[in-house]
Design a protein around this motif. Structure first.
Motif, PDB file in Angstrom:
ATOM      1  N   ASN A  55       2.845  -7.215 -10.294  1.00 31.93           N
ATOM      2  CA  ASN A  55       3.306  -5.835 -10.514  1.00 31.93           C
ATOM      3  C   ASN A  55       2.145  -4.881 -10.755  1.00 31.93           C
ATOM      4  O   ASN A  55       2.202  -3.709 -10.373  1.00 31.93           O
ATOM      5  CB  ASN A  55       4.252  -5.790 -11.731  1.00 31.93           C
ATOM      6  CG  ASN A  55       5.667  -6.154 -11.334  1.00 31.93           C
ATOM      7  OD1 ASN A  55       6.090  -5.903 -10.208  1.00 31.93           O
ATOM      8  ND2 ASN A  55       6.389  -6.786 -12.250  1.00 31.93           N
ATOM      9  N   VAL A  56       1.097  -5.392 -11.388  1.00 35.61           N
ATOM     10  CA  VAL A  56      -0.081  -4.568 -11.678  1.00 35.61           C
ATOM     11  C   VAL A  56      -0.710  -4.090 -10.370  1.00 35.61           C
ATOM     12  O   VAL A  56      -1.062  -2.904 -10.222  1.00 35.61           O
ATOM     13  CB  VAL A  56      -1.106  -5.381 -12.502  1.00 35.61           C
ATOM     14  CG1 VAL A  56      -2.444  -4.656 -12.573  1.00 35.61           C
ATOM     15  CG2 VAL A  56      -0.577  -5.632 -13.909  1.00 35.61           C
ATOM     16  N   PHE A  57      -0.828  -4.992  -9.406  1.00 32.03           N
ATOM     17  CA  PHE A  57      -1.407  -4.620  -8.107  1.00 32.03           C
ATOM     18  C   PHE A  57      -0.491  -3.641  -7.372  1.00 32.03           C
ATOM     19  O   PHE A  57      -0.953  -2.646  -6.807  1.00 32.03           O
ATOM     20  CB  PHE A  57      -1.644  -5.872  -7.258  1.00 32.03           C
ATOM     21  CG  PHE A  57      -2.128  -5.564  -5.863  1.00 32.03           C
ATOM     22  CD1 PHE A  57      -3.379  -5.006  -5.651  1.00 32.03           C
ATOM     23  CD2 PHE A  57      -1.317  -5.808  -4.761  1.00 32.03           C
ATOM     24  CE1 PHE A  57      -3.828  -4.703  -4.374  1.00 32.03           C
ATOM     25  CE2 PHE A  57      -1.755  -5.501  -3.479  1.00 32.03           C
ATOM     26  CZ  PHE A  57      -3.013  -4.957  -3.279  1.00 32.03           C
ATOM     27  N   LEU A  58       0.810  -3.898  -7.399  1.00 33.89           N
ATOM     28  CA  LEU A  58       1.766  -3.007  -6.719  1.00 33.89           C
ATOM     29  C   LEU A  58       1.759  -1.619  -7.352  1.00 33.89           C
ATOM     30  O   LEU A  58       1.893  -0.603  -6.655  1.00 33.89           O
ATOM     31  CB  LEU A  58       3.170  -3.611  -6.756  1.00 33.89           C
ATOM     32  CG  LEU A  58       3.361  -4.870  -5.893  1.00 33.89           C
ATOM     33  CD1 LEU A  58       4.700  -5.528  -6.199  1.00 33.89           C
ATOM     34  CD2 LEU A  58       3.278  -4.533  -4.409  1.00 33.89           C
ATOM     35  N   ASP A  59       1.597  -1.570  -8.674  1.00 35.60           N
ATOM     36  CA  ASP A  59       1.482  -0.268  -9.354  1.00 35.60           C
ATOM     37  C   ASP A  59       0.304   0.520  -8.791  1.00 35.60           C
ATOM     38  O   ASP A  59       0.413   1.723  -8.533  1.00 35.60           O
ATOM     39  CB  ASP A  59       1.265  -0.476 -10.857  1.00 35.60           C
ATOM     40  CG  ASP A  59       2.557  -0.864 -11.573  1.00 35.60           C
ATOM     41  OD1 ASP A  59       3.640  -0.619 -11.005  1.00 35.60           O
ATOM     42  OD2 ASP A  59       2.475  -1.433 -12.683  1.00 35.60           O
ATOM     43  N   ARG A  60      -0.822  -0.175  -8.585  1.00 35.91           N
ATOM     44  CA  ARG A  60      -2.015   0.484  -8.062  1.00 35.91           C
ATOM     45  C   ARG A  60      -1.803   0.973  -6.625  1.00 35.91           C
ATOM     46  O   ARG A  60      -2.287   2.033  -6.250  1.00 35.91           O
ATOM     47  CB  ARG A  60      -3.212  -0.483  -8.101  1.00 35.91           C
ATOM     48  CG  ARG A  60      -3.734  -0.749  -9.488  1.00 35.91           C
ATOM     49  CD  ARG A  60      -4.383   0.471 -10.087  1.00 35.91           C
ATOM     50  NE  ARG A  60      -5.587   0.854  -9.356  1.00 35.91           N
ATOM     51  CZ  ARG A  60      -6.041   2.089  -9.243  1.00 35.91           C
ATOM     52  NH1 ARG A  60      -5.392   3.093  -9.805  1.00 35.91           N
ATOM     53  NH2 ARG A  60      -7.146   2.356  -8.558  1.00 35.91           N
ATOM     54  N   VAL A  61      -1.065   0.195  -5.832  1.00 40.60           N
ATOM     55  CA  VAL A  61      -0.773   0.598  -4.454  1.00 40.60           C
ATOM     56  C   VAL A  61      -0.057   1.942  -4.467  1.00 40.60           C
ATOM     57  O   VAL A  61      -0.416   2.870  -3.733  1.00 40.60           O
ATOM     58  CB  VAL A  61       0.088  -0.463  -3.725  1.00 40.60           C
ATOM     59  CG1 VAL A  61       0.575   0.067  -2.370  1.00 40.60           C
ATOM     60  CG2 VAL A  61      -0.703  -1.753  -3.526  1.00 40.60           C
TER      61      VAL A  61
END
Length: 421
Positions: free
Chosen positions: A277-283
């Motif tokens: 989720n952390v990576f998707l938030d950044r996307v």
């Protein structure tokens, strides 16, 4: 001081310039006509069209290429190497004299030396030379073809220019015959995106025609002219109908509410559905979105980055997402920020979390950055381990595969042994 005043005045236009040298300097700047200068714009367009037509007429046509092949074959220099016909420099020049003025540029000592390898008689392969000529002719034809879509006439194509080029190219590609016309706009968007993702890293909205010709993408696109193209080649070619339909089909499958856009929750099911989720938030923080949702064009950039993680442009895309502090490098804090999310997913899936300290040391050992405390984008690219490092930080399945790589290799070897027996 008197001389200085005199020359300075002349330079500033204060006195009459008697130096004839200034009159011989050619004009190197030509102002582009403004939007309201319709007549000048029309004149410029017409002159460019005439120039391109003239350049096109300078190229060898099919009949002239056949004549060139006949002359080369007639002047081959024995003995043959296997089935390959060869020609020496003396006969090479003779063919150049008979082939006509259009071929003059190819019959030079420089071209002959380029193609001269290890032949003990000092000859070059006729086939290699002919292929060289064909390639040059093709490059010039393609350059002229692309230049016709260069509306600005500045040697680059904007997104809309390249879209028009590919749209008009579709009917000439037999491998795309089965595409529904309603899908053309999505196909064009999918094709154009690859060019711009890799050739326009600064996102200027335009690509040099030279860069298009220098990369292999145009070769891949024009490969679709081959009616006998194998299924394997189609699957690995981004521009093929099966590939374009696969990417668009994935997008439709992710779009559960059928609003034509992807939310973060919908994108989380991409691939093996194990991205953090952390990576998707950044996307969604860094990429262009509309009311917090991603459109097809932004999705294509995302797919191109994740499917080509070894490429510098893809690593640049992912690096920007990992660089949470926008410092231009990754430090222990940013690595820990992303890996904590991997550890949390491991707990949820009942796996024993791995120590961050161990992973951090492995990453720095793999990359070997110039600064032992910071990893730059260039460090990642130079290490040839950028795909592994980014996968470890953003995807649980990717991390698990990396952690169990030795066991997976052993299983593959055992399977191969069983197959052999």
């Amino acid at each position: 001081m008197g001389l200085f005043t005199k020359y300075y005045s002349e330079w500033k236009g204060g006195g009459k310039n008697t130096n004839e040298f200034y009159k011989t300097i050619p004009r190197f700047y030509y102002r582009l006509p403004a939007e309201d200068e319709v007549l000048l714009q029309k004149l410029r367009e017409e002159s460019r069209a005439v120039f391109l037509q003239r350049k096109s007429r300078e190229l060898l046509d099919n009949e002239e290429l056949q004549n060139l092949w006949f002359l080369l074959d007639k002047h081959q220099t024995p003995p043959m190497i296997g089935e390959e016909a060869m020609i020496n420099y003396e006969n090479f020049l003779k063919v150049g004299e008979k082939a006509g003025p259009k071929c003059k540029q190819f019959f030079t000592a420089k071209v002959f030396a380029k193609l001269l390898h290890t032949d003990s008689y000092g000859r070059i392969s006729i086939m290699q030379f002919f292929n060289y000529v064909m390639r040059k002719v093709w490059l010039h034809q393609t350059r002229i073809g692309l230049s016709l879509y260069d509306v600005a006439g500045q040697g680059y194509l904007r997104e809309s220019d390249l879209e028009n080029y590919i749209l008009e190219l579709i009917p000439t590609l037999p491998q795309l015959d089965g595409l529904e016309k309603s899908f053309y706009s999505f196909y064009v968007c999918t094709a154009v995106r690859k060019f711009f993702f890799f050739l326009d890293p600064l996102r200027t909205g335009k690509i040099k025609i030279q860069d298009i010709l220098a990369c292999s993408f145009l070769d891949d696109l024009l490969e679709l002219r081959d009616e006998e193209l194998s299924k394997e080649s189609q699957e690995t070619n981004w521009f093929s109908a099966p590939s374009a339909l696969r990417v668009y089909g994935q997008y439709l499958n992710l779009d559960k509410d059928h609003n034509g856009m992807l939310s973060k929750e919908e994108l989380s099911r991409y691939g093996t559905a194990t991205m953090t989720n952390v990576f998707l938030d950044r996307v969604f923080q860094e990429c262009l979105t509309y009311d917090g949702e991603m459109d097809y064009k932004t999705y294509l950039d995302f797919v191109l980055a994740l499917e080509n993680r070894k490429e510098p442009a893809a690593l640049q895309y992912i690096f920007k997402l990992l660089d949470i502090e926008n410092k231009g490098y990754l430090n222990v804090f940013s690595l820990n920020y992303f890996f904590r999310a991997i550890q949390e997913l491991m707990k949820i899936h009942g796996q024993d979390p791995v120590s961050f300290q161990d992973v951090k040391d492995e990453i720095f050992d793999m990359v070997k950055p110039k600064d032992p405390l910071k990893i730059s984008l260039q460090d990642l690219i130079n290490s040839n381990q950028g795909d592994t490092v980014t996968t470890i930080l953003i995807d649980l399945n990717g991390f698990w595969t990396y952690e169990n790589r030795e066991a997976l290799v052993a299983n593959d070897e055992n399977s191969a042994d069983l197959d052999d027996t």
